[in-house]
Scaffold this motif. Structure first.
Motif, PDB file in Angstrom:
ATOM      1  N   MET A 296       5.546   2.979  -1.243  1.00  0.00           N
ATOM      2  CA  MET A 296       4.848   1.705  -1.113  1.00  0.00           C
ATOM      3  C   MET A 296       4.628   1.284   0.342  1.00  0.00           C
ATOM      4  N   THR A 297       5.441   1.794   1.247  1.00  0.00           N
ATOM      5  CA  THR A 297       5.243   1.431   2.657  1.00  0.00           C
ATOM      6  C   THR A 297       3.919   1.958   3.190  1.00  0.00           C
ATOM      7  N   ARG A 298       3.282   2.887   2.473  1.00  0.00           N
ATOM      8  CA  ARG A 298       1.979   3.430   2.897  1.00  0.00           C
ATOM      9  C   ARG A 298       0.828   2.534   2.472  1.00  0.00           C
ATOM     10  N   LEU A 299       1.124   1.372   1.906  1.00  0.00           N
ATOM     11  CA  LEU A 299       0.072   0.482   1.399  1.00  0.00           C
ATOM     12  C   LEU A 299       0.103  -0.834   2.168  1.00  0.00           C
ATOM     13  N   PRO A 300      -0.494  -0.861   3.352  1.00  0.00           N
ATOM     14  CA  PRO A 300      -0.356  -2.042   4.225  1.00  0.00           C
ATOM     15  C   PRO A 300      -1.089  -3.276   3.751  1.00  0.00           C
ATOM     16  N   GLU A 301      -2.073  -3.143   2.837  1.00  0.00           N
ATOM     17  CA  GLU A 301      -2.897  -4.288   2.462  1.00  0.00           C
ATOM     18  C   GLU A 301      -2.671  -4.769   1.027  1.00  0.00           C
ATOM     19  N   VAL A 302      -1.761  -4.163   0.297  1.00  0.00           N
ATOM     20  CA  VAL A 302      -1.563  -4.564  -1.099  1.00  0.00           C
ATOM     21  C   VAL A 302      -0.980  -5.967  -1.182  1.00  0.00           C
ATOM     22  N   ARG A 303      -1.624  -6.789  -2.006  1.00  0.00           N
ATOM     23  CA  ARG A 303      -1.194  -8.177  -2.201  1.00  0.00           C
ATOM     24  C   ARG A 303      -0.642  -8.429  -3.606  1.00  0.00           C
ATOM     25  N   ARG A 304      -1.118  -7.673  -4.576  1.00  0.00           N
ATOM     26  CA  ARG A 304      -0.645  -7.836  -5.958  1.00  0.00           C
ATOM     27  C   ARG A 304      -0.132  -6.492  -6.464  1.00  0.00           C
ATOM     28  N   LEU A 305       1.116  -6.485  -6.931  1.00  0.00           N
ATOM     29  CA  LEU A 305       1.735  -5.250  -7.422  1.00  0.00           C
ATOM     30  C   LEU A 305       2.392  -5.529  -8.765  1.00  0.00           C
ATOM     31  N   ASP A 306       1.992  -4.772  -9.777  1.00  0.00           N
ATOM     32  CA  ASP A 306       2.548  -4.920 -11.120  1.00  0.00           C
ATOM     33  C   ASP A 306       3.380  -3.684 -11.450  1.00  0.00           C
ATOM     34  N   MET A 307       4.711  -3.877 -11.526  1.00  0.00           N
ATOM     35  CA  MET A 307       5.639  -2.797 -11.864  1.00  0.00           C
ATOM     36  C   MET A 307       6.331  -3.075 -13.201  1.00  0.00           C
ATOM     37  N   SER A 308       5.833  -3.995 -13.971  1.00  0.00           N
ATOM     38  CA  SER A 308       6.503  -4.386 -15.207  1.00  0.00           C
ATOM     39  C   SER A 308       6.562  -3.234 -16.204  1.00  0.00           C
ATOM     40  N   TYR A 309       7.509  -3.364 -17.156  1.00  0.00           N
ATOM     41  CA  TYR A 309       7.691  -2.364 -18.206  1.00  0.00           C
ATOM     42  C   TYR A 309       7.996  -0.974 -17.641  1.00  0.00           C
ATOM     43  N   ASN A 310       8.842  -0.906 -16.626  1.00  0.00           N
ATOM     44  CA  ASN A 310       9.423   0.341 -16.153  1.00  0.00           C
ATOM     45  C   ASN A 310      10.941   0.220 -16.305  1.00  0.00           C
TER      46      ASN A 310
ATOM     47  N   ALA B  90       9.408  -8.448   2.509  1.00  0.00           N
ATOM     48  CA  ALA B  90       8.158  -8.929   1.890  1.00  0.00           C
ATOM     49  C   ALA B  90       8.030 -10.408   2.207  1.00  0.00           C
ATOM     50  N   PRO B  91       7.712 -10.730   3.450  1.00  0.00           N
ATOM     51  CA  PRO B  91       7.843 -12.107   3.946  1.00  0.00           C
ATOM     52  C   PRO B  91       6.875 -13.119   3.355  1.00  0.00           C
ATOM     53  N   VAL B  92       5.754 -12.684   2.771  1.00  0.00           N
ATOM     54  CA  VAL B  92       4.757 -13.659   2.307  1.00  0.00           C
ATOM     55  C   VAL B  92       4.679 -13.731   0.780  1.00  0.00           C
ATOM     56  N   LEU B  93       5.705 -13.236   0.087  1.00  0.00           N
ATOM     57  CA  LEU B  93       5.726 -13.341  -1.371  1.00  0.00           C
ATOM     58  C   LEU B  93       5.611 -14.801  -1.806  1.00  0.00           C
ATOM     59  N   SER B  94       4.738 -15.062  -2.762  1.00  0.00           N
ATOM     60  CA  SER B  94       4.608 -16.424  -3.286  1.00  0.00           C
ATOM     61  C   SER B  94       4.950 -16.492  -4.774  1.00  0.00           C
ATOM     62  N   GLN B  95       4.761 -15.380  -5.516  1.00  0.00           N
ATOM     63  CA  GLN B  95       5.046 -15.361  -6.947  1.00  0.00           C
ATOM     64  C   GLN B  95       5.855 -14.106  -7.269  1.00  0.00           C
ATOM     65  N   VAL B  96       7.048 -14.292  -7.869  1.00  0.00           N
ATOM     66  CA  VAL B  96       7.871 -13.166  -8.305  1.00  0.00           C
ATOM     67  C   VAL B  96       8.216 -13.377  -9.773  1.00  0.00           C
TER      68      VAL B  96
ATOM     69  N   LYS C 150       2.271  -7.626   3.245  1.00  0.00           N
ATOM     70  CA  LYS C 150       1.251  -8.573   2.804  1.00  0.00           C
ATOM     71  C   LYS C 150       1.322  -8.888   1.308  1.00  0.00           C
ATOM     72  N   LEU C 151       2.376  -8.434   0.657  1.00  0.00           N
ATOM     73  CA  LEU C 151       2.505  -8.650  -0.784  1.00  0.00           C
ATOM     74  C   LEU C 151       2.726 -10.125  -1.094  1.00  0.00           C
ATOM     75  N   THR C 152       1.913 -10.675  -2.010  1.00  0.00           N
ATOM     76  CA  THR C 152       2.063 -12.083  -2.409  1.00  0.00           C
ATOM     77  C   THR C 152       2.490 -12.226  -3.869  1.00  0.00           C
ATOM     78  N   HIS C 153       2.069 -11.321  -4.747  1.00  0.00           N
ATOM     79  CA  HIS C 153       2.387 -11.413  -6.174  1.00  0.00           C
ATOM     80  C   HIS C 153       3.083 -10.122  -6.614  1.00  0.00           C
ATOM     81  N   LEU C 154       4.297 -10.275  -7.165  1.00  0.00           N
ATOM     82  CA  LEU C 154       5.079  -9.115  -7.602  1.00  0.00           C
ATOM     83  C   LEU C 154       5.547  -9.340  -9.035  1.00  0.00           C
ATOM     84  N   TYR C 155       5.217  -8.377  -9.907  1.00  0.00           N
ATOM     85  CA  TYR C 155       5.564  -8.478 -11.316  1.00  0.00           C
ATOM     86  C   TYR C 155       6.600  -7.406 -11.668  1.00  0.00           C
TER      87      TYR C 155
END
Length: 778
Positions: A223-237, A273-279, A251-256
């Motif tokens: 994931m460190t190779r993804l400098p611009e990702v803002r929304r990441l959905d890892m649910s159901y793992n 992940a300093p700018v997370l707004s929704q977890v 730059k991640l803001t939304h993490l599921y």
């Protein structure tokens, strides 16, 4: 009017009336099985059981709908007769294979839908020709393999949908070429592992879906190779734990992370992940959480569906949430007097702890209650064939014996196993035919197994093997027949061993090898005895970082195909100029962290037509020839020279195609010799960080801003090797007309004529508009 004139007039009128009628009739060329809209240039042939694409579709058609037919295979050039298509729908057509070049004529296509078919492999040139494509739907197929280079022609693609397929593993550089991708959807696959470089090159990706897969650990390195990702959905793992700095995404803001199996979460898990707004952590197995470090703008933390025990251990989190205005979603699961109480409504005073004895008594009671609540009708999980101390999943076709202390390779895995993970055992020695009954294994992990020796034919019978990981073992050499029996091997990892020579003879039995990792070995020379063209004719990427290479012989890199070559962190003292002509298609060259103090003229001339990315950081380089970059011209996209000892830089103006440049941490001497760099920095739209080190009074100032260059001559006489630089008047000089006394320059033999150099202002403006803006940060 005479009768003859009247007849002639009437005939002409009739002809004029018939002409548009005949042309419109001609335009209405529509296959009998289809319906056509001539106004909108749309053709629909839905549900007609077609076995081939109708050849009579009008070539001007823009939208073609072929849903629910029986095409089965798309042959090469299948759409040559419809070159103006922008939208193509091929859903539910029983397509099993897309042959190389099937879409080669569709240079205007922006949307392609291949969902709900039976495609199992994406071939290297399946999507060639789709240079304008923006959306590609491949969901609900049977894709289990993405061949290297499958997407290299899709430079304008914004969204790629690969959901509901059978992907088990994402290899390095799988999505190479997707330079404008915004949304990548990989949900509902069987992904168990992601290679560290799986998403490398996706610099524009802002949204990634990996939900409904089988990832057991958060893929931090990937994931460190993804400098611009803002929304990441890892649910159901099936992840059970998130450790410190697991989520390293600036730059991640939304993490599921909902509906997983999380039982514990480090308070430092999101610290990077300093700018997370929704977890979203809903529906896990979390009993409590500590206050979270890192995110300063968190708005919502969803803990719904977790067995949160609201006692004093939850107080720090509650106080942290209250102070930061974080909304806590969810409810207490205990103690009894707080059951179902919303977390947002609970106060710090409510979060109290009772005595240790009371807590243990209550927990024992709950455990007994839980044991007694098992339904008598529950059936035991069906056993599967699997070696001792291993786990086998027959649905996902995975088997793992990771870190189980095996000293011999276990036998007896399910016959349909595709991913076999044996890392972290103590095999020491792999005998011939060590893997019977594994003919369908695609990916084999043998990292950290203390392997000293591999006997010939060790992998015999693994005819489906594509990915082999032998990293971090104790190999010093390889038997010439070590890889016999695995002719389709594509990705080979041998990094972190003790190899002292390039294993050319062993690689001669891998004719389809595409990527070879040899980092962190002890290779000191590359010699013609390991000719790449003869032992690995298809090799595209070769990684030799962190060896002890001092010499690269003239013919050692002989390969018509190699595109990526990493030689960083070796012991080279000069650019291997004599060896580079043998790699005419080289696109990426990394020479960083070698002791190369001087780069001479024409060092890269032999690869000037192919080279796109050149890395020369931290080499101690003191000087570059002023002509060294001239040959590279507009083709070069990336140039890094960070952390060298350069006081002067060559003229960068020929590099008109640059998208990224890094000149930081060089002791630049800001005098007239550096004036070409100053002029170039002012004229490009790249964000360039270049600072003066000398003279001392200018130290730390940006080359772009210092006024010292206004005193420099504006017309610099070029040498025989270099073209003259366009004269330019600085802003400061424009404000002082009295200082603008033009000098007369006499023409001399060998001197380029000055009047031929300047470009028209309109051309310069147009050229500047076409440049890309790239941020260069410290």
């Amino acid at each position: 009017m005479t009768n003859s004139l009247k007849i002639q007039f009437v005939s002409t009128a009739v002809i004029l009336l018939i002409l548009p009628l005949s042309s419109s009739i001609k335009a209405r060329k529509c296959p009998k099985e289809c319906s056509c809209d001539d106004t909108k240039l749309i053709v629909g042939c839905v549900g007609k059981n077609l076995t081939h694409i109708p050849p009579t579709i009008d070539e001007n058609t823009v939208k073609l709908d072929l849903r629910s037919n029986n095409l089965q295979m798309l042959s090469r050039g299948a759409f040559m007769h419809t070159p103006f298509l922008t939208h193509l729908n091929l859903q539910r057509c029983n397509i099993v294979k897309v042959k190389e070049g099937a879409f080669r004529a569709l240079g205007r296509l922006v949307s392609l839908n291949l969902a709900n078919n039976k495609i199992d492999i994406l071939y290297q040139e399946s999507f060639d020709g789709l240079s304008s494509l923006k959306e590609l739907h491949l969901d609900h197929n049977r894709i289990e393999e993405i061949q290297p280079g499958a997407f290299t022609q899709l430079g304008f693609l914004n969204m790629l949908v690969l959901t509901h397929n059978q992907l088990v593993y994402i290899p390095n550089m799988a999505f190479q070429g997707l330079q404008n991708i915004k949304w990548l959807r990989l949900s509902h696959n069987s992904l168990n592992n992601l290679a560290p470089e799986a998403f490398t090159g996706l610099f524009t990706l802002s949204r990634l879906n990996l939900d409904h897969n089988e990832l057991q650990f958060f893929p931090t390195q990937t994931m460190t190779r993804l400098p611009e990702v803002r929304r990441l959905d890892m649910s159901y793992n099936p992840m059970t734990y998130l450790g410190e700095e697991s989520v390293f995404m600036a730059k991640l803001t939304h993490l599921y992370l909902n509906h997983m199996s999380l039982q514990d979460l480090s308070d430092q898990a999101f610290s990077q992940a300093p700018v997370l707004s929704q977890v979203d952590l809903s529906h896990n197995q979390l009993h409590y959480l500590e206050r979270l470090s890192g995110p300063k703008d968190l708005i919502t933390l969803n803990l719904t569906g977790n067995p949160i025990y609201c006692n004093c251990f939850m107080r720090p989190l509650k106080e942290w949430a209250t102070a930061g205005g974080v909304k806590l979603l969810g409810a207490c699961a205990g103690p009894p007097h707080l059951d179902d109480e919303p977390l947002q409504a609970v106060t710090s005073l409510d979060l109290r702890c009772r005595s240790r004895g009371e807590i243990l008594k209550e927990e024992d009671g709950k455990e007994q209650e839980s044991k007694g609540s098992i339904p008598t009708t529950a059936t035991p999980k069906q056993s599967v064939k699997c070696p001792l101390n291993c786990e086998c999943d027959t649905e996902a076709h995975h088997a793992t014996c990771e870190g189980s202390g095996h000293t011999k390779v276990p036998r007896g895995f399910p016959i349909k196993t595709q991913l076999l993970d044996l890392r972290g055992n103590h095999f020491h020695f792999l005998r011939a035919r060590s893997f019977p009954g594994t003919s369908q294994v695609v990916s084999l992990h043998l990292e950290f197994c203390k392997i000293h020796e591999i006997e010939g034919n060790a992998f015999q019978g693994m005819k489906s093997l594509l990915y082999l990981y032998l990293s971090d073992n104790y190999l010093t050499s390889l038997d010439p027949r070590a890889f016999a029996g695995v002719p389709d091997l594509t990705y080979l990892h041998l990094e972190g061993n003790q190899l002292v020579q390039f294993p050319g003879s062993a690689l001669s039995l891998t004719p389809n090898l595409f990527v070879l990792h040899l980092e962190r070995n002890s290779i000191s020379k590359l010699e013609p005895s390991g000719l790449l063209s003869s032992v690995t004719p298809t090799l595209r990427e070769l990684y030799l970082s962190n060896n002890t290479i001092t010499v690269i012989a003239k013919a050692a890199l002989s390969s018509a195909f190699i595109e990526t070559l990493h030689l960083d962190s070796n012991q080279l003292t000069e650019v291997p100029t004599d060896a580079l002509p043998e790699a005419p298609n080289l696109e990426e060259l990394n020479l960083s962290r070698n002791s190369i103090g001087w780069v001479g003229p024409k060092a890269f001339q032999s690869i000037s037509q192919s080279l796109r990315r050149l890395y020369m950081d931290h080499m101690g380089m003191e000087k570059m020839s002023k002509d060294v970059l001239l040959d590279l011209g507009p083709g070069l996209k990336v140039l890094t020279l960070r952390g060298n000892q350069l006081k002067v830089l060559p003229d960068l103006s020929p590099l008109t195609g640059l998208e990224m440049v890094d000149l930081q941490d060089n002791p630049l001497l800001c005098d007239c010799a550096l004036e070409p760099l100053h002029r170039w920095v002012e004229n490009v739209r790249l964000e360039v960080t270049a600072t003066c080190d000398l003279p001392p009074e200018l130290r730390g100032q940006q080359v772009r801003d210092v006024p010292v260059f206004t005193a420099c001559p504006k017309i610099i006489a070029p040498s025989n090797e270099t073209a003259a630089v366009e004269p330019r008047i600085s802003k400061m000089q424009k404000s002082k007309p009295s200082s603008l006394k033009p000098r007369k320059v006499k023409a001399r033999p060998g001197r380029a004529k000055i009047q031929k150099q300047p470009k028209k202002p309109s051309q310069m403006a147009k050229k500047t508009e076409n440049k890309k803006t790239v941020n260069i940060t410290n």
